[in-house]
Design an enzyme around this catalytic site. Sequence first.
Site, PDB file in Angstrom:
ATOM      1  N   SER A  62       0.806  -1.222   0.000  1.00 42.89           N
ATOM      2  CA  SER A  62       0.000   0.000   0.000  1.00 42.89           C
ATOM      3  C   SER A  62       0.840   1.272   0.000  1.00 42.89           C
ATOM      4  CB  SER A  62      -0.964   0.017   1.183  1.00 42.89           C
ATOM      5  OG  SER A  62      -0.270   0.232   2.390  1.00 42.89           O
ATOM      6  N   LYS A  93       0.701   4.718   6.617  1.00 38.35           N
ATOM      7  CA  LYS A  93       0.101   5.603   5.610  1.00 38.35           C
ATOM      8  C   LYS A  93       0.786   6.965   5.648  1.00 38.35           C
ATOM      9  CE  LYS A  93      -2.933   2.448   4.747  1.00 38.35           C
ATOM     10  NZ  LYS A  93      -2.625   1.554   3.670  1.00 38.35           N
TER      11      LYS A  93
END
Length: 181
Positions: A43, A86
Amino acid sequence: MEEKNKDVKNETMEWIKSIATAVVIAILIKTFVFNTTYVLGNSMYPTLHEKDRLFANKISLYFGGPSRGDVIVLKAPDAPDKDYIKRVIGIEGDVVEIKDGKVYVNGSILEEEYLINDSYTHVYDESIWEVPKGHVFVLGDNREEGASKDSRYFGCISAKTIKGITGFRYFPIDNRFGKIQ
């Protein structure tokens, strides 16, 4: 003979004290200063790769929290036993919009040098988010459709769920070793 036994007992006690002190210090450092984390999945590609190992700084969280662009470790909102890594895109008060595959913060296009050229940022249900007080908006660097569960999927996240700010990759020791961009 008694003197020798007494010396052995004293030396043993000194070793026990030293080991106990080291364990307490290690626990305090891990709890309040920094932690390590391990990357699973893609990700955050191309910034981070599967099996990268990172240091996560906790001290910054006590003095104002993350800034736009920081890569953070957070408790996964949809799986409390997991952590996600993230990038912070919006901080409290920001308006984040994804339009035509581009990310805008407060009406200005976000320059994202860390993305692969011509990356298209997909949207799911919403395309505009206003970041509330005490929250951040996060995205994975891999913007391929379905590649990252992030704020497009679960909305803005509470700053209280942030476990650390990463800034240094310590493994593997190759050309990517060092500061994270």
